[in-house]
Design a protein around this motif. Sequence first.
Motif, mmCIF file in Angstrom:
data_model
loop_
_atom_site.group_PDB
_atom_site.id
_atom_site.type_symbol
_atom_site.label_atom_id
_atom_site.label_comp_id
_atom_site.label_asym_id
_atom_site.label_seq_id
_atom_site.Cartn_x
_atom_site.Cartn_y
_atom_site.Cartn_z
ATOM 1 N N SER A 207 0.829 -1.205 0.000
ATOM 2 C CA SER A 207 0.000 0.000 0.000
ATOM 3 C C SER A 207 0.867 1.259 0.000
ATOM 4 N N SER A 208 0.251 2.375 -0.325
ATOM 5 C CA SER A 208 0.972 3.653 -0.310
ATOM 6 C C SER A 208 1.430 3.992 1.109
ATOM 7 N N GLN A 209 0.639 3.618 2.096
ATOM 8 C CA GLN A 209 1.030 3.859 3.481
ATOM 9 C C GLN A 209 2.267 3.041 3.851
ATOM 10 N N GLU A 210 2.304 1.797 3.415
ATOM 11 C CA GLU A 210 3.472 0.962 3.693
ATOM 12 C C GLU A 210 4.719 1.536 3.034
ATOM 13 N N ILE A 211 4.566 2.074 1.839
ATOM 14 C CA ILE A 211 5.696 2.699 1.149
ATOM 15 C C ILE A 211 6.236 3.863 1.966
ATOM 16 N N GLU A 212 5.344 4.700 2.463
ATOM 17 C CA GLU A 212 5.752 5.871 3.241
ATOM 18 C C GLU A 212 6.465 5.474 4.529
ATOM 19 N N GLU A 213 6.073 4.342 5.106
ATOM 20 C CA GLU A 213 6.618 3.917 6.393
ATOM 21 C C GLU A 213 7.853 3.021 6.262
ATOM 22 N N THR A 214 8.266 2.710 5.033
ATOM 23 C CA THR A 214 9.338 1.740 4.818
ATOM 24 C C THR A 214 10.561 2.410 4.211
ATOM 25 N N SER A 215 11.710 2.189 4.800
ATOM 26 C CA SER A 215 12.960 2.737 4.274
ATOM 27 C C SER A 215 13.397 1.943 3.044
ATOM 28 N N PHE A 216 14.320 2.522 2.299
ATOM 29 C CA PHE A 216 14.876 1.835 1.127
ATOM 30 C C PHE A 216 15.472 0.495 1.543
ATOM 31 N N ARG A 217 16.199 0.491 2.639
ATOM 32 C CA ARG A 217 16.867 -0.732 3.109
ATOM 33 C C ARG A 217 15.856 -1.800 3.515
ATOM 34 N N GLN A 218 14.725 -1.373 4.057
ATOM 35 C CA GLN A 218 13.723 -2.310 4.567
ATOM 36 C C GLN A 218 12.776 -2.800 3.471
ATOM 37 N N TYR A 219 12.803 -2.129 2.320
ATOM 38 C CA TYR A 219 11.817 -2.438 1.280
ATOM 39 C C TYR A 219 11.909 -3.894 0.817
ATOM 40 N N GLY A 220 13.128 -4.384 0.628
ATOM 41 C CA GLY A 220 13.305 -5.765 0.185
ATOM 42 C C GLY A 220 12.700 -6.749 1.172
ATOM 43 N N ALA A 221 12.830 -6.457 2.473
ATOM 44 C CA ALA A 221 12.240 -7.316 3.498
ATOM 45 C C ALA A 221 10.722 -7.291 3.398
ATOM 46 N N LEU A 222 10.160 -6.116 3.096
ATOM 47 C CA LEU A 222 8.712 -6.001 2.953
ATOM 48 C C LEU A 222 8.222 -6.839 1.762
ATOM 49 N N VAL A 223 8.940 -6.761 0.654
ATOM 50 C CA VAL A 223 8.576 -7.571 -0.517
ATOM 51 C C VAL A 223 8.636 -9.056 -0.171
ATOM 52 N N LEU A 224 9.685 -9.465 0.529
ATOM 53 C CA LEU A 224 9.831 -10.871 0.905
ATOM 54 C C LEU A 224 8.720 -11.303 1.863
ATOM 55 N N GLU A 225 8.322 -10.411 2.762
ATOM 56 C CA GLU A 225 7.180 -10.700 3.637
ATOM 57 C C GLU A 225 5.936 -11.008 2.799
ATOM 58 N N LYS A 226 5.724 -10.210 1.762
ATOM 59 C CA LYS A 226 4.554 -10.410 0.903
ATOM 60 C C LYS A 226 4.649 -11.753 0.180
ATOM 61 N N TYR A 227 5.866 -12.116 -0.267
ATOM 62 C CA TYR A 227 6.035 -13.412 -0.924
ATOM 63 C C TYR A 227 5.704 -14.560 0.038
ATOM 64 N N PHE A 228 6.277 -14.515 1.229
ATOM 65 C CA PHE A 228 6.035 -15.573 2.212
ATOM 66 C C PHE A 228 4.545 -15.682 2.532
ATOM 67 N N GLN A 229 3.898 -14.526 2.729
ATOM 68 C CA GLN A 229 2.469 -14.536 3.027
ATOM 69 C C GLN A 229 1.680 -15.063 1.838
ATOM 70 N N GLY A 230 2.135 -14.728 0.628
ATOM 71 C CA GLY A 230 1.490 -15.237 -0.576
ATOM 72 C C GLY A 230 1.561 -16.749 -0.659
ATOM 73 N N PHE A 231 2.709 -17.319 -0.290
ATOM 74 C CA PHE A 231 2.857 -18.775 -0.252
ATOM 75 C C PHE A 231 1.860 -19.380 0.739
ATOM 76 N N LEU A 232 1.818 -18.801 1.929
ATOM 77 C CA LEU A 232 0.946 -19.333 2.982
ATOM 78 C C LEU A 232 -0.525 -19.228 2.578
ATOM 79 N N ASP A 233 -0.917 -18.086 2.035
ATOM 80 C CA ASP A 233 -2.304 -17.885 1.643
ATOM 81 C C ASP A 233 -2.714 -18.862 0.543
ATOM 82 N N PHE A 234 -1.837 -19.048 -0.442
ATOM 83 C CA PHE A 234 -2.177 -19.940 -1.548
ATOM 84 C C PHE A 234 -2.272 -21.389 -1.069
#
Length: 322
Positions: A207-234
């Motif tokens: 989300s746009s809010q997550e973008i605002e709250e996430t540093s450049f360094r942390q962004y990759g971790a956020l993407v990976l969180e989404k991947y892991f959650q995507g695996f679990l949800d599927f």
Amino acid sequence: MKNIDHPLSNWIPYKLIETDKEAYFEWIYLADVNFAEPFFTDTIAKCNGHKFNSKLNKAVSTVENLIEWSHELESVELRSLVFHVSRCGSTMLSQCLAASAENIMISEAPIIDQVLRSDYFGLDKKTALIKAVLNFLGQKRFPQQKHLIVKLDAWHIFNAGYFRSIFPEVPFGLLYRNPTEVLKSHQKMMGMHMVPNLIPPSVFGISSQEIEETSFRQYGALVLEKYFQGFLDFYETNQNAAILNYNDGMKNALEKFISFIDIEYSHDELEKMLERLKQHSKDKNTVFTGDLFKEETLQIDFSKLNILHEKLNNTLLEHLEH
């Protein structure tokens, strides 16, 4: 008409072109080049010099042409779609599978992503195009070929439900890895999906809010969180999938995947695939001696990632028990 006698034999659509007024596909001639390179684009690069592909005028077709022509060639059976979180052994898995002459192994073909993310087509048309593209990529070009296996881009886990609706009986592979190792690999050479806004954050459900709250360094971790959650949800609603953990060893992951998709390879073909494990995934001429990462600690908050990783590990254990 046999494939060898068909005018489109060894031709594949490889690029979607969109203009303000129309969409069309660009084609390339493969000649006798197999899909043996680490990535689809590497194979395309090998073919660019062929006389059919080096002309000023490129071979193109309409969308309807592609769909209509796709029914004219014999294609091998689609045996699996492979989803992954990036830097988790997916290239090694695909290279092992490509070592067998029985497999057509397509690894991250941009044309699939282009169709999926296009705003030019409705859902029904996209489905017809995905099937048509896979028919061409899976055309039987050599006598030994029997199976089509497709490794998708990492962010396609968010399209897994859609792919399941198209291919309800096809086994899916879900490959993941310890998050620290994934992000350490991206620290060495960052993939484009780990850089903010190179791929629209909405693709990952950010989300746009997550973008605002996430540093450049942390962004990759956020993407990976989404991947892991995507695996679990599927996996929660789609059990016809094998969860594969790189950290259990690539030999184990390969053998488990082959068993899950239920293909009976000959001893010689299995040996070829296992032998490929000894070389680097992206360079057959280099012996693989293990991953080397920088020693310094990543300045990343792993708290949520570690929870999701543990959930995946537990889901894998439950999968094995059943």
